[in-house]
Scaffold this motif. Structure first.
Motif, short mmCIF file in Angstrom:
data_model
loop_
_atom_site.label_atom_id
_atom_site.label_comp_id
_atom_site.label_asym_id
_atom_site.label_seq_id
_atom_site.Cartn_x
_atom_site.Cartn_y
_atom_site.Cartn_z
N LYS A 92 0.77 -1.23 -0.11
CA LYS A 92 0.33 0.04 -0.08
C LYS A 92 0.96 1.52 -0.42
CE LYS A 92 -4.30 -1.78 1.97
NZ LYS A 92 -5.37 -1.91 3.06
N ALA A 93 1.53 1.36 0.98
CA ALA A 93 2.85 2.40 0.82
C ALA A 93 3.90 3.09 -0.31
CB ALA A 93 3.97 2.51 2.07
N THR A 94 3.88 1.70 -0.59
CA THR A 94 4.62 1.70 -2.51
C THR A 94 3.75 2.85 -3.41
OG1 THR A 94 6.36 0.38 -1.80
CG2 THR A 94 6.28 0.66 -3.86
N LEU A 95 2.39 1.38 -3.45
CA LEU A 95 1.26 2.17 -4.34
C LEU A 95 0.97 3.58 -3.96
CD1 LEU A 95 0.00 0.74 -6.50
CD2 LEU A 95 -1.92 -0.11 -4.92
N ALA A 96 1.01 3.83 -3.11
CA ALA A 96 0.11 5.48 -2.37
C ALA A 96 1.61 6.21 -3.41
CB ALA A 96 0.42 5.79 -1.65
N GLN A 97 2.55 5.77 -3.59
CA GLN A 97 4.38 6.64 -4.17
C GLN A 97 3.79 6.73 -5.29
OE1 GLN A 97 6.05 9.28 -2.38
NE2 GLN A 97 4.62 8.56 0.03
N LEU A 98 3.79 6.09 -5.63
CA LEU A 98 3.65 5.80 -7.30
C LEU A 98 2.28 5.97 -7.93
CD1 LEU A 98 4.43 1.45 -7.63
CD2 LEU A 98 6.05 3.49 -8.75
N ASN A 99 1.41 6.20 -7.37
CA ASN A 99 0.80 6.88 -7.84
C ASN A 99 -0.43 8.20 -7.62
OD1 ASN A 99 -0.85 4.87 -9.40
ND2 ASN A 99 -2.02 3.75 -7.58
N THR A 100 1.36 8.70 -7.18
CA THR A 100 1.19 10.50 -6.47
C THR A 100 1.10 10.75 -7.92
OG1 THR A 100 2.15 9.78 -4.46
CG2 THR A 100 2.63 11.99 -5.62
N PRO A 101 0.18 12.27 -8.52
CA PRO A 101 0.87 12.62 -9.51
C PRO A 101 1.75 12.81 -9.27
CG PRO A 101 -1.39 12.72 -8.70
CD PRO A 101 -0.70 12.56 -7.33
N LEU A 102 2.46 12.77 -10.84
CA LEU A 102 3.24 14.00 -11.41
C LEU A 102 3.66 15.79 -11.10
CD1 LEU A 102 5.29 11.96 -14.18
CD2 LEU A 102 5.96 12.00 -11.34
N ARG A 103 2.86 15.63 -11.15
CA ARG A 103 1.78 17.56 -11.12
C ARG A 103 2.30 17.66 -9.38
NH1 ARG A 103 -3.08 15.16 -12.27
NH2 ARG A 103 -4.33 15.89 -10.04
N PHE A 104 2.08 16.85 -8.77
CA PHE A 104 1.93 17.48 -7.20
C PHE A 104 3.70 17.07 -7.30
CE2 PHE A 104 3.00 15.42 -2.54
CZ PHE A 104 1.42 16.30 -2.38
N ARG A 105 4.07 16.37 -7.55
CA ARG A 105 6.23 15.99 -7.59
C ARG A 105 6.30 17.47 -7.94
NH1 ARG A 105 6.23 11.98 -4.26
NH2 ARG A 105 5.42 10.01 -5.02
N VAL A 106 5.71 17.81 -8.69
CA VAL A 106 6.37 19.23 -9.77
C VAL A 106 6.15 20.67 -8.76
CG1 VAL A 106 5.45 21.88 -10.99
CG2 VAL A 106 5.65 19.16 -12.07
N HIS A 107 4.98 20.14 -7.45
CA HIS A 107 4.30 21.35 -6.40
C HIS A 107 5.67 21.22 -5.70
CE1 HIS A 107 2.31 23.60 -3.48
NE2 HIS A 107 1.91 23.01 -3.02
#
Length: 283
Positions: A92-107
């Motif tokens: 679950k923890a890995t899936l949550a990070q994988l599914n974090t939108p790249l636009r959120f990484r930009v933020h």
């Protein structure tokens, strides 16, 4: 390239990646996906990990339906970068990070740049830099990396280590640990009630407001004073002291500091937001 320039370069790159990404979401599973198992999200996983650089473009993937081989290695690399246990399992923890939108990484990168603007430092001067999300300390001398180690930081979100800039003022060897009142009240007093030998077993002393050490056993009359902080607890120096062999003091409004630790096994964990707010040092 200094930290600001590296972060700026990453921001430019991730803005491009976010614009190109289709935003597809990896499917959830009842149990963690283990290496060698079929997974319906393999195609999306390949696209994502190639896009962010964890899966080499020339990696050979034998079966498009199985989660195995180079794809597992890529997930382990992704987990390592995101402070997760690099076991290759899609939990679950890995899936949550994988599914974090790249636009959120930009933020996130935009926020990191803003913090660097607000708290700049001269890389040509000696500096100790704590990267809290990475759980690492780096010490620089004349823009040269002299020292690097793992750290333990405050538990998110309630006890997270604050972001600050200060100057190292003092190093105390073989320190006492003066227990904060909240820890004394919420964590240690219940242990004392359960086990009268808790104080001696953990090398804790009771201290009066005048600084005198109480040698009396804990009585029912003392418990309210311990809960209120009228009687304080402190741990004597030694191998069981939670501050380890040294305490590094720097002025700040949050009363946090760096210190060693008697719990060295915590550095085996990938995610290390485990303290009450202070920074524990590996070495």
């Amino acid at each position: 390239m200094d930290e600001y320039q590296r972060t700026l370069h990453a921001l430019i790159e991730y803005r491009i990646l976010a614009a190109e990404d289709d935003g597809a979401v990896l499917p959830e599973t009842e149990k963690p996906v283990e290496p060698g198992e079929p997974y319906e999200g393999v195609a999306r996983l390949i696209r994502l990990l190639r896009r962010v650089g964890d899966l080499p473009a020339d990696a050979i993937l034998e079966d498009p339906d199985l989660y195995q081989g180079a794809l597992v290695t890529a997930v382990e690399r992704f987990q390592r970068r995101h402070g997760l246990d690099p076991d290759g399992r899609i939990d679950k923890a890995t899936l949550a990070q994988l599914n974090t939108p790249l636009r959120f990484r930009v933020h996130q990168l935009e926020l990191a740049l803003e913090r660097l603007r607000r708290r700049p430092y001269d890389p040509s001067r000696s500096a100790i830099v704590l990267n809290l999300p990475e759980f690492r300390l780096r010490a620089f001398r004349q823009n040269h990396l002299d020292l690097e180690m793992k750290i333990v930081v405050g538990e998110a979100p309630e006890r997270k280590t604050p972001i600050l800039s200060s100057q190292l003022e003092m190093v105390i060897f073989h320190p006492y640990w003066n227990v904060p009142v909240k820890i004394e009240r919420d964590e240690l007093v219940p242990e004392i009630i359960k086990d009268p030998s808790f104080l001696s077993a953990n090398h804790l002393e009771m201290i009066t407001p005048e600084g005198a050490v109480l040698h009396d056993p804990v009585s029912d009359d003392m418990l309210p004073k311990l809960r209120s902080g009228r009687i304080r607890l402190r741990q004597t120096p030694g191998p069981k002291n939670v501050l380890g062999l040294a305490k590094f003091v720097f002025p700040n409004q949050y009363e946090v500091y760096m210190h060693g630790t008697s719990a060295q096994w915590l550095f085996d964990r990938a995610r290390r937001d485990l303290s009450h707010g202070c920074i524990r040092l590996e070495n």
